[in-house]
Design a protein around this motif. Structure first.
Motif, PDB file in Angstrom:
ATOM      1  N   ARG A 177       0.836  -1.203   0.000  1.00  0.00           N
ATOM      2  CA  ARG A 177       0.000   0.000   0.000  1.00  0.00           C
ATOM      3  C   ARG A 177       0.876   1.260   0.000  1.00  0.00           C
ATOM      4  NH1 ARG A 177      -3.082  -1.180   4.015  1.00  0.00           N
ATOM      5  NH2 ARG A 177      -4.775  -1.953   2.737  1.00  0.00           N
ATOM      6  N   GLN A 178       1.896   1.261   0.836  1.00  0.00           N
ATOM      7  CA  GLN A 178       2.791   2.418   0.912  1.00  0.00           C
ATOM      8  C   GLN A 178       3.526   2.613  -0.414  1.00  0.00           C
ATOM      9  OE1 GLN A 178       5.763   2.151   3.971  1.00  0.00           O
ATOM     10  NE2 GLN A 178       6.516   4.216   3.608  1.00  0.00           N
TER      11      GLN A 178
ATOM     12  N   ILE B 200       4.276   5.377  -5.760  1.00  0.00           N
ATOM     13  CA  ILE B 200       4.247   5.313  -7.220  1.00  0.00           C
ATOM     14  C   ILE B 200       3.200   6.291  -7.757  1.00  0.00           C
ATOM     15  CG2 ILE B 200       3.721   3.843  -9.215  1.00  0.00           C
ATOM     16  CD1 ILE B 200       4.828   1.482  -7.450  1.00  0.00           C
ATOM     17  N   TRP B 201       2.015   6.284  -7.146  1.00  0.00           N
ATOM     18  CA  TRP B 201       0.932   7.189  -7.534  1.00  0.00           C
ATOM     19  C   TRP B 201       1.377   8.649  -7.410  1.00  0.00           C
ATOM     20  CZ3 TRP B 201      -1.856  10.250  -3.825  1.00  0.00           C
ATOM     21  CH2 TRP B 201      -2.960  10.916  -4.336  1.00  0.00           C
TER      22      TRP B 201
ATOM     23  N   GLY C 278      -7.766   6.881 -11.543  1.00  0.00           N
ATOM     24  CA  GLY C 278      -8.134   5.683 -12.295  1.00  0.00           C
ATOM     25  C   GLY C 278      -7.023   4.700 -12.587  1.00  0.00           C
ATOM     26  N   ARG C 279      -5.876   4.828 -11.944  1.00  0.00           N
ATOM     27  CA  ARG C 279      -4.774   3.893 -12.206  1.00  0.00           C
ATOM     28  C   ARG C 279      -4.370   3.134 -10.942  1.00  0.00           C
ATOM     29  NH1 ARG C 279      -0.242   7.241 -15.067  1.00  0.00           N
ATOM     30  NH2 ARG C 279       0.832   5.277 -14.771  1.00  0.00           N
ATOM     31  N   GLN C 280      -5.320   2.995 -10.020  1.00  0.00           N
ATOM     32  CA  GLN C 280      -5.025   2.339  -8.746  1.00  0.00           C
ATOM     33  C   GLN C 280      -4.491   0.922  -8.943  1.00  0.00           C
ATOM     34  OE1 GLN C 280      -7.889   3.838  -9.552  1.00  0.00           O
ATOM     35  NE2 GLN C 280      -8.528   5.216  -7.926  1.00  0.00           N
ATOM     36  N   GLN C 281      -5.149   0.152  -9.813  1.00  0.00           N
ATOM     37  CA  GLN C 281      -4.733  -1.242 -10.018  1.00  0.00           C
ATOM     38  C   GLN C 281      -3.332  -1.320 -10.616  1.00  0.00           C
ATOM     39  OE1 GLN C 281      -6.638  -3.945  -8.925  1.00  0.00           O
ATOM     40  NE2 GLN C 281      -4.656  -4.930  -9.200  1.00  0.00           N
ATOM     41  N   GLU C 282      -3.047  -0.434 -11.555  1.00  0.00           N
ATOM     42  CA  GLU C 282      -1.721  -0.404 -12.174  1.00  0.00           C
ATOM     43  C   GLU C 282      -0.642  -0.119 -11.124  1.00  0.00           C
ATOM     44  OE1 GLU C 282       0.756   2.446 -15.238  1.00  0.00           O
ATOM     45  OE2 GLU C 282      -1.418   2.317 -15.465  1.00  0.00           O
ATOM     46  N   HIS C 283      -0.911   0.866 -10.263  1.00  0.00           N
ATOM     47  CA  HIS C 283       0.053   1.211  -9.220  1.00  0.00           C
ATOM     48  C   HIS C 283       0.186   0.078  -8.204  1.00  0.00           C
ATOM     49  CE1 HIS C 283      -0.845   5.616 -10.330  1.00  0.00           C
ATOM     50  NE2 HIS C 283       0.237   5.197 -10.959  1.00  0.00           N
TER      51      HIS C 283
END
Length: 67
Positions: A8-9, A14-15, A23-28
């Protein structure tokens, strides 16, 4: 810190580094998982021992037959 907290950290880092896109939560998350797993694998393997056949400052090609 447990594995999920570390992921998570890292995903948050990365985010943030990517400019906080929506909208790129899964990618990160996926990238964070890969990075954490890579770190764990390296730690389990331990340090790499130098090849005793290659002296410090020597030319590795000189140690090969015909080299």
């Amino acid at each position: 810190m447990n594995r999920e907290e570390r992921i998570r950290q890292r995903a948050h880092e990365i985010w943030d580094r990517d400019g906080r896109p929506e909208g790129r939560q899964q990618e990160h998350w996926d990238q964070a998982v890969q990075e954490i797993e890579s770190e764990v694998s390296e730690a389990e393997r331990g340090p790499v021992a130098p090849d005793p056949a290659v002296g410090v400052g020597s030319d590795p090609a000189a140690n090969r037959p015909g080299g």
